[in-house]
Design a protein around this motif. Structure first.
Motif, PDB file in Angstrom:
ATOM      1  N   ASP A  61     -11.422   7.254 -10.959  1.00 55.78           N
ATOM      2  CA  ASP A  61     -11.432   5.819 -11.200  1.00 55.78           C
ATOM      3  C   ASP A  61     -12.677   5.256 -10.515  1.00 55.78           C
ATOM      4  OD1 ASP A  61     -10.642   2.993  -9.887  1.00 55.78           O
ATOM      5  OD2 ASP A  61      -9.674   3.234 -11.850  1.00 55.78           O
ATOM      6  N   ASP A  62     -13.541   4.592 -11.282  1.00 54.16           N
ATOM      7  CA  ASP A  62     -14.809   4.093 -10.758  1.00 54.16           C
ATOM      8  C   ASP A  62     -14.628   3.168  -9.558  1.00 54.16           C
ATOM      9  OD1 ASP A  62     -16.201   5.536 -12.634  1.00 54.16           O
ATOM     10  OD2 ASP A  62     -16.459   3.837 -14.000  1.00 54.16           O
ATOM     11  N   ASP A  63     -13.654   2.263  -9.620  1.00 49.54           N
ATOM     12  CA  ASP A  63     -13.445   1.325  -8.518  1.00 49.54           C
ATOM     13  C   ASP A  63     -13.011   2.047  -7.245  1.00 49.54           C
ATOM     14  OD1 ASP A  63     -14.131  -0.871 -10.086  1.00 49.54           O
ATOM     15  OD2 ASP A  63     -12.061  -1.164 -10.764  1.00 49.54           O
ATOM     16  N   GLU A  64     -12.108   3.009  -7.385  1.00 51.34           N
ATOM     17  CA  GLU A  64     -11.652   3.771  -6.221  1.00 51.34           C
ATOM     18  C   GLU A  64     -12.788   4.592  -5.637  1.00 51.34           C
ATOM     19  OE1 GLU A  64      -8.150   6.097  -6.981  1.00 51.34           O
ATOM     20  OE2 GLU A  64      -7.127   4.398  -7.905  1.00 51.34           O
ATOM     21  N   ALA A  66     -16.049   3.950  -5.845  1.00 48.20           N
ATOM     22  CA  ALA A  66     -16.978   3.026  -5.199  1.00 48.20           C
ATOM     23  C   ALA A  66     -16.451   2.624  -3.827  1.00 48.20           C
ATOM     24  CB  ALA A  66     -17.211   1.800  -6.078  1.00 48.20           C
ATOM     25  N   ALA A  67     -15.141   2.349  -3.739  1.00 48.55           N
ATOM     26  CA  ALA A  67     -14.540   1.979  -2.458  1.00 48.55           C
ATOM     27  C   ALA A  67     -14.601   3.149  -1.477  1.00 48.55           C
ATOM     28  CB  ALA A  67     -13.095   1.530  -2.661  1.00 48.55           C
ATOM     29  N   SER A  72     -20.788  -1.755  -1.824  1.00 51.98           N
ATOM     30  CA  SER A  72     -20.474  -3.171  -2.002  1.00 51.98           C
ATOM     31  C   SER A  72     -20.671  -3.536  -3.463  1.00 51.98           C
ATOM     32  CB  SER A  72     -21.395  -4.025  -1.127  1.00 51.98           C
ATOM     33  OG  SER A  72     -22.724  -3.952  -1.613  1.00 51.98           O
ATOM     34  N   GLU A  73     -20.263  -4.763  -3.829  1.00 50.32           N
ATOM     35  CA  GLU A  73     -20.438  -5.212  -5.212  1.00 50.32           C
ATOM     36  C   GLU A  73     -21.909  -5.214  -5.605  1.00 50.32           C
ATOM     37  OE1 GLU A  73     -18.406  -8.703  -6.527  1.00 50.32           O
ATOM     38  OE2 GLU A  73     -16.656  -8.242  -5.300  1.00 50.32           O
ATOM     39  N   ILE A  76     -22.962  -1.708  -6.696  1.00 51.52           N
ATOM     40  CA  ILE A  76     -22.231  -1.068  -7.781  1.00 51.52           C
ATOM     41  C   ILE A  76     -23.060  -0.984  -9.050  1.00 51.52           C
ATOM     42  CG2 ILE A  76     -20.264  -1.327  -9.345  1.00 51.52           C
ATOM     43  CD1 ILE A  76     -18.631  -2.190  -6.955  1.00 51.52           C
ATOM     44  N   GLY A  80     -20.535  -4.527 -13.229  1.00 53.71           N
ATOM     45  CA  GLY A  80     -19.441  -4.039 -12.421  1.00 53.71           C
ATOM     46  C   GLY A  80     -19.245  -2.543 -12.462  1.00 53.71           C
ATOM     47  N   ARG A  81     -20.210  -1.824 -13.043  1.00 53.54           N
ATOM     48  CA  ARG A  81     -20.083  -0.375 -13.145  1.00 53.54           C
ATOM     49  C   ARG A  81     -20.930   0.278 -12.080  1.00 53.54           C
ATOM     50  NH1 ARG A  81     -19.489   1.757 -19.073  1.00 53.54           N
ATOM     51  NH2 ARG A  81     -18.834   3.445 -17.765  1.00 53.54           N
ATOM     52  N   PRO A  82     -20.449   1.332 -11.456  1.00 51.25           N
ATOM     53  CA  PRO A  82     -21.245   2.049 -10.468  1.00 51.25           C
ATOM     54  C   PRO A  82     -22.494   2.647 -11.126  1.00 51.25           C
ATOM     55  CG  PRO A  82     -18.948   2.723 -10.385  1.00 51.25           C
ATOM     56  CD  PRO A  82     -19.114   1.863 -11.594  1.00 51.25           C
TER      57      PRO A  82
END
Length: 86
Positions: A61-64, A66-67, A72-73, A76, A80-82
């Protein structure tokens, strides 16, 4: 110079003993390889690599991710994509 051993001439795992002390384990059938500090770790890492190769790994999962990487945003990327997805 690295040295090599095979567990089975008809398949199985080939081990390469690297000059830096690490061991590379290579699945002879697929060519997938991984390494570790010793044979046991190399085999564990190879098992994970083979799971991914055969599609048995968990989706990322891209958000996970990135975290987990602490991005940071602002880092990314666009929309909103890494950056690794661009």
């Amino acid at each position: 110079m690295a040295s090599t051993t095979r567990d089975n001439g008809n398949g199985g795992v080939e081990f390469v003993y690297e000059e830096d002390g690490r061991v590379t384990a290579k699945d002879i059938e697929t060519g997938v390889a991984s390494f570790g500090d010793d044979r046991a770790e190399a085999l564990r890492m190879l098992a994970d690599a083979l799971d991914a190769y055969h599609g048995k790994g968990e989706p990322v999962d891209d958000d996970e991710l990135a975290a987990e990487l602490g991005l940071s945003e602002d880092e990314i990327g666009s929309e909103g994509r890494p950056p690794w997805d661009e």
